[in-house]
Motif scaffolding. Structure first.
Motif, mmCIF file in Angstrom:
data_model
loop_
_atom_site.group_PDB
_atom_site.id
_atom_site.type_symbol
_atom_site.label_atom_id
_atom_site.label_comp_id
_atom_site.label_asym_id
_atom_site.label_seq_id
_atom_site.Cartn_x
_atom_site.Cartn_y
_atom_site.Cartn_z
ATOM 1 N N PHE A 75 0.839 -1.192 0.000
ATOM 2 C CA PHE A 75 0.000 0.000 0.000
ATOM 3 C C PHE A 75 0.876 1.244 0.000
ATOM 4 O O PHE A 75 2.012 1.218 0.484
ATOM 5 N N GLY A 76 0.337 2.293 -0.585
ATOM 6 C CA GLY A 76 1.050 3.566 -0.597
ATOM 7 C C GLY A 76 0.067 4.715 -0.671
ATOM 8 O O GLY A 76 -0.781 4.749 -1.562
ATOM 9 N N PHE A 77 0.153 5.628 0.285
ATOM 10 C CA PHE A 77 -0.664 6.831 0.289
ATOM 11 C C PHE A 77 0.169 7.976 -0.253
ATOM 12 O O PHE A 77 1.310 8.179 0.183
ATOM 13 N N VAL A 78 -0.397 8.719 -1.193
ATOM 14 C CA VAL A 78 0.255 9.911 -1.724
ATOM 15 C C VAL A 78 -0.760 11.043 -1.755
ATOM 16 O O VAL A 78 -1.964 10.812 -1.844
ATOM 17 N N ASP A 79 -0.256 12.261 -1.647
ATOM 18 C CA ASP A 79 -1.088 13.447 -1.819
ATOM 19 C C ASP A 79 -0.739 14.088 -3.147
ATOM 20 O O ASP A 79 0.448 14.296 -3.454
ATOM 21 N N LYS A 80 -1.773 14.385 -3.932
ATOM 22 C CA LYS A 80 -1.584 15.122 -5.175
ATOM 23 C C LYS A 80 -1.782 16.595 -4.839
ATOM 24 O O LYS A 80 -2.864 17.000 -4.411
ATOM 25 N N GLN A 81 -0.722 17.368 -4.988
ATOM 26 C CA GLN A 81 -0.734 18.799 -4.684
ATOM 27 C C GLN A 81 -0.394 19.545 -5.959
ATOM 28 O O GLN A 81 0.783 19.743 -6.274
ATOM 29 N N GLY A 82 -1.408 19.925 -6.701
ATOM 30 C CA GLY A 82 -1.181 20.529 -8.013
ATOM 31 C C GLY A 82 -0.589 19.487 -8.932
ATOM 32 O O GLY A 82 -1.153 18.413 -9.121
ATOM 33 N N ALA A 115 6.635 -0.653 -3.534
ATOM 34 C CA ALA A 115 6.975 0.215 -4.666
ATOM 35 C C ALA A 115 5.901 0.121 -5.748
ATOM 36 O O ALA A 115 5.524 1.134 -6.352
ATOM 37 N N ASP A 116 5.389 -1.079 -5.972
ATOM 38 C CA ASP A 116 4.330 -1.262 -6.968
ATOM 39 C C ASP A 116 3.061 -0.512 -6.562
ATOM 40 O O ASP A 116 2.393 0.102 -7.397
ATOM 41 N N ALA A 117 2.717 -0.552 -5.282
ATOM 42 C CA ALA A 117 1.532 0.157 -4.796
ATOM 43 C C ALA A 117 1.690 1.666 -4.969
ATOM 44 O O ALA A 117 0.753 2.359 -5.389
ATOM 45 N N LEU A 118 2.872 2.184 -4.654
ATOM 46 C CA LEU A 118 3.126 3.606 -4.857
ATOM 47 C C LEU A 118 3.040 3.970 -6.338
ATOM 48 O O LEU A 118 2.535 5.037 -6.693
ATOM 49 N N ALA A 119 3.504 3.071 -7.204
ATOM 50 C CA ALA A 119 3.404 3.303 -8.652
ATOM 51 C C ALA A 119 1.943 3.399 -9.079
ATOM 52 O O ALA A 119 1.583 4.255 -9.903
ATOM 53 N N VAL A 120 1.088 2.559 -8.518
ATOM 54 C CA VAL A 120 -0.342 2.597 -8.840
ATOM 55 C C VAL A 120 -0.940 3.928 -8.378
ATOM 56 O O VAL A 120 -1.728 4.553 -9.094
ATOM 57 N N ALA A 121 -0.551 4.381 -7.193
ATOM 58 C CA ALA A 121 -1.048 5.662 -6.680
ATOM 59 C C ALA A 121 -0.594 6.816 -7.564
ATOM 60 O O ALA A 121 -1.387 7.721 -7.887
ATOM 61 N N HIS A 148 -2.546 6.896 -10.756
ATOM 62 C CA HIS A 148 -3.867 7.508 -10.589
ATOM 63 C C HIS A 148 -3.760 9.031 -10.445
ATOM 64 O O HIS A 148 -4.575 9.762 -11.006
ATOM 65 N N ALA A 149 -2.757 9.483 -9.746
ATOM 66 C CA ALA A 149 -2.564 10.928 -9.585
ATOM 67 C C ALA A 149 -2.387 11.600 -10.948
ATOM 68 O O ALA A 149 -2.907 12.698 -11.177
ATOM 69 N N HIS A 150 -1.687 10.941 -11.845
ATOM 70 C CA HIS A 150 -1.445 11.505 -13.173
ATOM 71 C C HIS A 150 -2.608 11.282 -14.126
ATOM 72 O O HIS A 150 -2.737 12.014 -15.103
ATOM 73 N N SER A 151 -3.445 10.286 -13.853
ATOM 74 C CA SER A 151 -4.506 9.911 -14.783
ATOM 75 C C SER A 151 -5.888 10.377 -14.366
ATOM 76 O O SER A 151 -6.773 10.478 -15.209
ATOM 77 N N SER A 152 -6.097 10.626 -13.092
ATOM 78 C CA SER A 152 -7.454 10.826 -12.586
ATOM 79 C C SER A 152 -8.180 12.001 -13.219
ATOM 80 O O SER A 152 -9.348 11.887 -13.559
ATOM 81 N N GLY A 153 -7.537 13.130 -13.406
ATOM 82 C CA GLY A 153 -8.209 14.287 -13.994
ATOM 83 C C GLY A 153 -8.695 14.015 -15.396
ATOM 84 O O GLY A 153 -9.833 14.313 -15.737
#
Length: 167
Positions: A15-22, A142-148, A151-156
């Motif tokens: 698992f990996g939590f990331v914040d998308k800030q801009g 690392a794979d989980a962070l890659a998925v996050a 999503h950060a790059h794709s979600s918008g």
């Protein structure tokens, strides 16, 4: 936006939590949920479910991105990984969270720019993107962070193409 990335498994759930800030993606917390192979399968799934619930309650993500299961030659492994994915998705759905699923090829494309990139390339890019001192271990993290990050790059873009895709 806070995103939880998941690399599902029955023995190890990364698992990996990331914040998308801009345009930036910042790491919040990452690690893995582990279950013992000597434990009954239904208990292992319960452990994954309960641990996922605790993580969701503690870190309160806005979205959960899960790696899609690709065909595995070992059908038994594929079924158990699919079940683990299911309990993670259930925990997220129970909280009304946005859920997105990405194939390994989509994740590699988003992280490295090449859908058939090697695992090591993805890990190095995760380290660079998140400005980490070392590649997260085990590989599932690392794979989980890659998925996050994917999503950060794709979600918008996905939201614009598909409308809101909450489940």
């Amino acid at each position: 936006m806070r995103i939880l990335g998941i690399d599902p498994g029955i023995a190890i759930v990364g698992f990996g939590f990331v914040d998308k800030q801009g345009s930036r993606v910042v790491p919040v917390q990452y690690g893995c949920i582990q279950t013992e192979s000597t434990t009954a399968p239904e208990v292992r799934l319960l452990q994954v479910f309960e641990a996922t619930e605790k993580l969701l309650d503690q870190y309160k993500p806005d979205a959960v991105a899960v790696e899609k299961l690709f065909f595995n030659r070992n059908v038994t492994t594929a079924f158990s990984v699919g079940q683990a994915r299911g309990v993670v998705i259930l925990a997220a759905a129970k909280r009304g969270l946005q859920i997105a699923e990405y194939t390994p090829m989509q994740v590699k494309q988003a992280i490295v720019g090449y859908g058939k990139a090697e695992k090591k390339q993805v890990q190095e890019m995760v380290k660079l993107f998140l400005k980490l001192k070392a590649i997260p271990k085990p590989d599932d993290v690392a794979d989980a962070l890659a998925v996050a990050i994917c999503h950060a790059h794709s979600s918008g873009l996905q939201d614009q193409l598909n409308g809101a895709w909450t489940r």
